[in-house]
Write a protein that holds these residues in place. Structure first.
Motif, PDB file in Angstrom:
ATOM      1  N   VAL A  15      -7.789   6.994   6.392  1.00 18.20           N
ATOM      2  CA  VAL A  15      -8.035   6.103   5.259  1.00 18.20           C
ATOM      3  C   VAL A  15      -7.142   6.476   4.086  1.00 18.20           C
ATOM      4  O   VAL A  15      -6.505   5.622   3.466  1.00 18.20           O
ATOM      5  N   ALA A  16      -7.046   7.788   3.793  1.00 20.74           N
ATOM      6  CA  ALA A  16      -6.242   8.218   2.646  1.00 20.74           C
ATOM      7  C   ALA A  16      -4.792   7.834   2.860  1.00 20.74           C
ATOM      8  O   ALA A  16      -4.133   7.301   1.950  1.00 20.74           O
ATOM      9  N   THR A  17      -4.262   8.069   4.068  1.00 18.66           N
ATOM     10  CA  THR A  17      -2.863   7.737   4.318  1.00 18.66           C
ATOM     11  C   THR A  17      -2.642   6.242   4.172  1.00 18.66           C
ATOM     12  O   THR A  17      -1.731   5.797   3.472  1.00 18.66           O
ATOM     13  N   ALA A  18      -3.514   5.454   4.842  1.00 18.42           N
ATOM     14  CA  ALA A  18      -3.312   4.006   4.812  1.00 18.42           C
ATOM     15  C   ALA A  18      -3.399   3.478   3.388  1.00 18.42           C
ATOM     16  O   ALA A  18      -2.493   2.772   2.908  1.00 18.42           O
ATOM     17  N   LEU A  19      -4.480   3.871   2.667  1.00 18.62           N
ATOM     18  CA  LEU A  19      -4.651   3.338   1.314  1.00 18.62           C
ATOM     19  C   LEU A  19      -3.575   3.868   0.371  1.00 18.62           C
ATOM     20  O   LEU A  19      -3.086   3.146  -0.494  1.00 18.62           O
ATOM     21  N   GLY A  20      -3.209   5.143   0.535  1.00 21.10           N
ATOM     22  CA  GLY A  20      -2.172   5.723  -0.321  1.00 21.10           C
ATOM     23  C   GLY A  20      -0.871   4.970  -0.161  1.00 21.10           C
ATOM     24  O   GLY A  20      -0.234   4.583  -1.157  1.00 21.10           O
ATOM     25  N   VAL A  21      -0.475   4.719   1.093  1.00 20.50           N
ATOM     26  CA  VAL A  21       0.772   3.990   1.330  1.00 20.50           C
ATOM     27  C   VAL A  21       0.689   2.601   0.715  1.00 20.50           C
ATOM     28  O   VAL A  21       1.602   2.147   0.014  1.00 20.50           O
ATOM     29  N   VAL A  22      -0.460   1.918   0.957  1.00 24.21           N
ATOM     30  CA  VAL A  22      -0.616   0.565   0.401  1.00 24.21           C
ATOM     31  C   VAL A  22      -0.522   0.612  -1.119  1.00 24.21           C
ATOM     32  O   VAL A  22       0.172  -0.187  -1.753  1.00 24.21           O
ATOM     33  N   ALA A  23      -1.198   1.613  -1.720  1.00 24.74           N
ATOM     34  CA  ALA A  23      -1.219   1.686  -3.179  1.00 24.74           C
ATOM     35  C   ALA A  23       0.176   1.922  -3.726  1.00 24.74           C
ATOM     36  O   ALA A  23       0.631   1.230  -4.650  1.00 24.74           O
ATOM     37  N   VAL A  24       0.899   2.884  -3.142  1.00 27.10           N
ATOM     38  CA  VAL A  24       2.238   3.196  -3.659  1.00 27.10           C
ATOM     39  C   VAL A  24       3.158   1.983  -3.510  1.00 27.10           C
ATOM     40  O   VAL A  24       3.840   1.582  -4.453  1.00 27.10           O
ATOM     41  N   LEU A  25       3.131   1.375  -2.311  1.00 30.04           N
ATOM     42  CA  LEU A  25       4.018   0.228  -2.080  1.00 30.04           C
ATOM     43  C   LEU A  25       3.665  -0.928  -3.012  1.00 30.04           C
ATOM     44  O   LEU A  25       4.536  -1.553  -3.620  1.00 30.04           O
ATOM     45  N   THR A  26       2.360  -1.204  -3.145  1.00 31.82           N
ATOM     46  CA  THR A  26       1.942  -2.316  -3.994  1.00 31.82           C
ATOM     47  C   THR A  26       2.341  -2.051  -5.444  1.00 31.82           C
ATOM     48  O   THR A  26       2.873  -2.923  -6.132  1.00 31.82           O
ATOM     49  N   GLU A  27       2.114  -0.819  -5.874  1.00 37.13           N
ATOM     50  CA  GLU A  27       2.439  -0.480  -7.245  1.00 37.13           C
ATOM     51  C   GLU A  27       3.926  -0.690  -7.506  1.00 37.13           C
ATOM     52  O   GLU A  27       4.327  -1.291  -8.503  1.00 37.13           O
ATOM     53  N   ARG A  28       4.730  -0.230  -6.553  1.00 39.49           N
ATOM     54  CA  ARG A  28       6.180  -0.377  -6.705  1.00 39.49           C
ATOM     55  C   ARG A  28       6.577  -1.837  -6.726  1.00 39.49           C
ATOM     56  O   ARG A  28       7.350  -2.275  -7.569  1.00 39.49           O
ATOM     57  N   ALA A  29       6.034  -2.576  -5.763  1.00 38.52           N
ATOM     58  CA  ALA A  29       6.408  -3.980  -5.645  1.00 38.52           C
ATOM     59  C   ALA A  29       6.013  -4.723  -6.914  1.00 38.52           C
ATOM     60  O   ALA A  29       6.811  -5.463  -7.490  1.00 38.52           O
ATOM     61  N   VAL A  30       4.775  -4.456  -7.366  1.00 42.30           N
ATOM     62  CA  VAL A  30       4.311  -5.149  -8.573  1.00 42.30           C
ATOM     63  C   VAL A  30       5.215  -4.785  -9.747  1.00 42.30           C
ATOM     64  O   VAL A  30       5.687  -5.642 -10.490  1.00 42.30           O
ATOM     65  N   ARG A  35       8.989  -6.454 -13.620  1.00 40.19           N
ATOM     66  CA  ARG A  35      10.104  -6.189 -14.545  1.00 40.19           C
ATOM     67  C   ARG A  35      11.221  -7.219 -14.351  1.00 40.19           C
ATOM     68  O   ARG A  35      11.805  -7.707 -15.309  1.00 40.19           O
ATOM     69  N   ALA A  36      11.476  -7.560 -13.060  1.00 43.27           N
ATOM     70  CA  ALA A  36      12.508  -8.562 -12.804  1.00 43.27           C
ATOM     71  C   ALA A  36      12.107  -9.875 -13.471  1.00 43.27           C
ATOM     72  O   ALA A  36      12.935 -10.555 -14.081  1.00 43.27           O
ATOM     73  N   TYR A  37      10.816 -10.155 -13.391  1.00 38.65           N
ATOM     74  CA  TYR A  37      10.320 -11.393 -13.994  1.00 38.65           C
ATOM     75  C   TYR A  37      10.524 -11.353 -15.516  1.00 38.65           C
ATOM     76  O   TYR A  37      11.051 -12.277 -16.121  1.00 38.65           O
ATOM     77  N   VAL A  38      10.151 -10.202 -16.105  1.00 35.52           N
ATOM     78  CA  VAL A  38      10.267 -10.082 -17.565  1.00 35.52           C
ATOM     79  C   VAL A  38      11.728 -10.156 -17.991  1.00 35.52           C
ATOM     80  O   VAL A  38      12.107 -10.872 -18.927  1.00 35.52           O
ATOM     81  N   GLN A  39      12.599  -9.409 -17.208  1.00 31.39           N
ATOM     82  CA  GLN A  39      14.012  -9.398 -17.597  1.00 31.39           C
ATOM     83  C   GLN A  39      14.657 -10.766 -17.400  1.00 31.39           C
ATOM     84  O   GLN A  39      15.434 -11.231 -18.227  1.00 31.39           O
ATOM     85  N   GLY A  40      14.311 -11.410 -16.275  1.00 32.11           N
ATOM     86  CA  GLY A  40      14.846 -12.752 -16.015  1.00 32.11           C
ATOM     87  C   GLY A  40      14.450 -13.682 -17.144  1.00 32.11           C
ATOM     88  O   GLY A  40      15.263 -14.432 -17.690  1.00 32.11           O
ATOM     89  N   GLY A  41      13.166 -13.565 -17.508  1.00 33.38           N
ATOM     90  CA  GLY A  41      12.663 -14.381 -18.616  1.00 33.38           C
ATOM     91  C   GLY A  41      13.426 -14.057 -19.887  1.00 33.38           C
ATOM     92  O   GLY A  41      13.796 -14.938 -20.668  1.00 33.38           O
ATOM     93  N   GLY A  42      13.742 -12.742 -20.098  1.00 33.53           N
ATOM     94  CA  GLY A  42      14.454 -12.308 -21.309  1.00 33.53           C
ATOM     95  C   GLY A  42      15.848 -12.911 -21.372  1.00 33.53           C
ATOM     96  O   GLY A  42      16.293 -13.364 -22.441  1.00 33.53           O
TER      97      GLY A  42
END
Ligand code: ADP
Length: 490
Positions: A15-30, A35-42
């Motif tokens: 569980v820790a591995t699966a959720l940790g990987v999901v959390a890190v990847l999601t955090e990065r992706a988000v 930021r790309a959205y904000v910069q594009g908007g800028g």
């Protein structure tokens, strides 16, 4: 280490591995997307501001008074717009601090040029708090401060004013990240709880089985485990119970056999001992009849011992069978010849009849003769003087392929309630009479085992007072040819 902590550890790790990987990847992706959205908007925002300022310039022909309208171009109050003229000197700053300075170079931010009639009349830069979180670049607003630091007090003030505070964008990112990590912890705890319940359910039947194995090992063969599930553990429990049952059956069969053997041996031994003692004490005279009686009991003992050996070998499947194709009629003739002496001594007639063209059988001839001899001997013994014993040979009734021997007598017969049990060892319909006539009580048990070892069957039918019929069916040899012999009278 018990299996429960192992399972829990495994669940927690997965569980820790699966959720940790999901959390890190999601955090990065988000983070990246956001930021790309904000910069594009800028960027789009800067282009729009540049277009508005160009219109201003077209209308005025210069930048004077432009700071009065720039405030209205901001998206958020924290935004900052810098406008430089064609030479790069700042002519307007919504924060009013860098006017007159040179437009600073800011990493990742390209000034947007304003062209009028093929000439650059101005450059515009827009800055927002969100871009201060770009990793590896430090805060952009902080950089402006650095750029301005070398240029005097006004720039230093700008640095102080432009220290990054948390923007709505970074607050959004950190709340997403917090939610993700909270869900990792909650899901981890839930997984541990559920994992614990599952682990207990897996381990409980295993513990029951262990206890059962310990009980059986310590001699309690009647112990059974109670597991009703249909999964692999349930099947294991079923197999365990079956094993315990057959151990218990074996144990009771062994006990019964020992008791039977002791009982059967004791009777002739008592007769021998009693008669010998009486002769020694002078109570009986040592007449030939008395000595003959002792000898008969000794013969019976020898018979019992040799039958027991045959039976135990046949029961454990260790009796060697020397199988070879044999003519069933030739075997029947030999069996009848062997029985004729006893029959004529008793005054009983014997007869052999057979169907023609019977298939060969693949058998151990010696063992088949032993079976036929046993049945014929019994028939002669249980038929009164003047009676008849017949050995009939015929093809087995379909669907079976093979031959059937029938030993038929017109003697005393066997009571219906005993007929099922006469194939049990030491079973006698009339114990005292049978023993007197020299029977070990093992004959039919041995016949049954021998016939079964040949893949055949044996059964009996009888009418009390009219006689009995014993059947032995044996399978035909695999590549059998019909026997040339035909029916004959013995
Ligand atoms: P035994 O050595 O006593 O003959 P068997 O196993 O050969 O032992 O036979 C078991 C019992 O079956 C006999 O004691 C007898 O009571 C009964 N029996 C066997 N064959 C016959 C028969 N042809 N007619 C009547 N009773 C028979």
């Amino acid at each position: 280490m018990s299996i429960i902590p192992k399972l829990l550890l495994a669940f927690a790790l997965v569980v820790a591995t699966a959720l940790g990987v999901v959390a890190v990847l999601t955090e990065r992706a988000v983070g990246t997307e956001f930021r790309a959205y904000v910069q594009g908007g800028g960027q789009a925002y800067t282009t729009r501001v540049a277009a508005l300022l160009r219109q201003y310039y077209l209308a005025r022909g210069n930048w004077s008074g432009v700071e009065g309208v720039m405030e209205a171009f901001k998206r958020f109050p924290d935004d900052r717009i810098l406008l430089a003229d064609g030479t790069g000197r700042i002519v307007a700053d919504t924060d009013n601090q860098l006017v007159g300075r040179e437009l600073p170079k800011i990493d990742g931010v390209t000034p947007q040029s304003i062209n009028v009639a093929g000439r650059i009349v101005g450059q515009v830069v827009t800055l927002s708090q969100a871009t201060s979180n770009v990793p590896g670049r430090g805060g952009m607003l902080g950089r402006i401060g650095e750029a301005g630091r070398g240029r005097g007090a006004a720039a230093t003030t700008a640095t102080d004013d432009l220290q990054p505070t948390q923007s709505p964008e970074s607050a959004f990112e950190s709340s997403i990240s917090r939610a993700l990590w909270v869900s990792v912890v909650v899901a981890g705890l839930l997984a541990l709880g559920l994992g614990g319940i599952i682990a207990l359910q897996i381990v409980r039947p295993l513990r029951l089985l262990t206890r059962g194995a310990e009980k059986v090992a310590s001699g309690n063969l009647s112990y059974r485990v109670e597991i009703s599930s249909r999964d692999e553990v349930g099947q294991l429990a079923g197999a365990f119970n079956q094993m315990a049952q057959s151990l218990e059956n074996d144990q009771s069969a062994r006990k019964n056999l020992l008791a039977d053997v002791a009982h059967e041996l004791r009777t002739p031994l008592t007769v021998i001992e009693g008669t010998a003692d009486a002769i020694l004490d002078g109570v009986f005279e040592a007449t030939p009849d008395r000595i003959r009686a002792i000898r008969e009991e000794a013969v019976l003992l020898t018979q019992i011992v040799s039958d027991l050996r045959d039976l135990s070998l046949a029961e454990t499947g260790e009796l060697p069978l020397q199988k070879a194709p044999a003519s069933p009629i030739a075997l029947a003739e030999r069996a009848i010849r062997g029985a004729n002496v006893a029959a004529s001594l008793k005054g009983v007639a014997t007869e052999l009849s057979s169907q023609p063209d019977l298939p060969d059988i693949e058998v151990d001839s010696g063992r088949v003769l032993q079976c036929l001899g046993n049945l014929l001997g019994n028939a002669i013994r249980h038929t009164p003087e003047g009676g008849a014993v017949r050995l009939i040979l015929r093809e087995s009734a379909p669907p079976e392929r093979g031959i059937t021997y029938i030993v038929e007598d017109n003697g005393e017969g066997i009571p219906a309630e005993d007929i099922e049990r006469i194939f049990d060892r030491f079973y006698r319909v009339d114990p005292s009479r049978a023993r007197r006539s020299g029977g070990s009580g093992l004959g039919l048990a041995i016949v049954r085992k021998l016939v079964e070892a040949h893949g055949g069957k044996v059964w009996a039918e009888s009418n009390i007072g009219q006689g009995s019929r014993f059947h032995i069916s044996l399978p035909a040899a695999t590549a059998s040819r019909p026997s040339r012999e035909t029916a004959r009278q013995a």
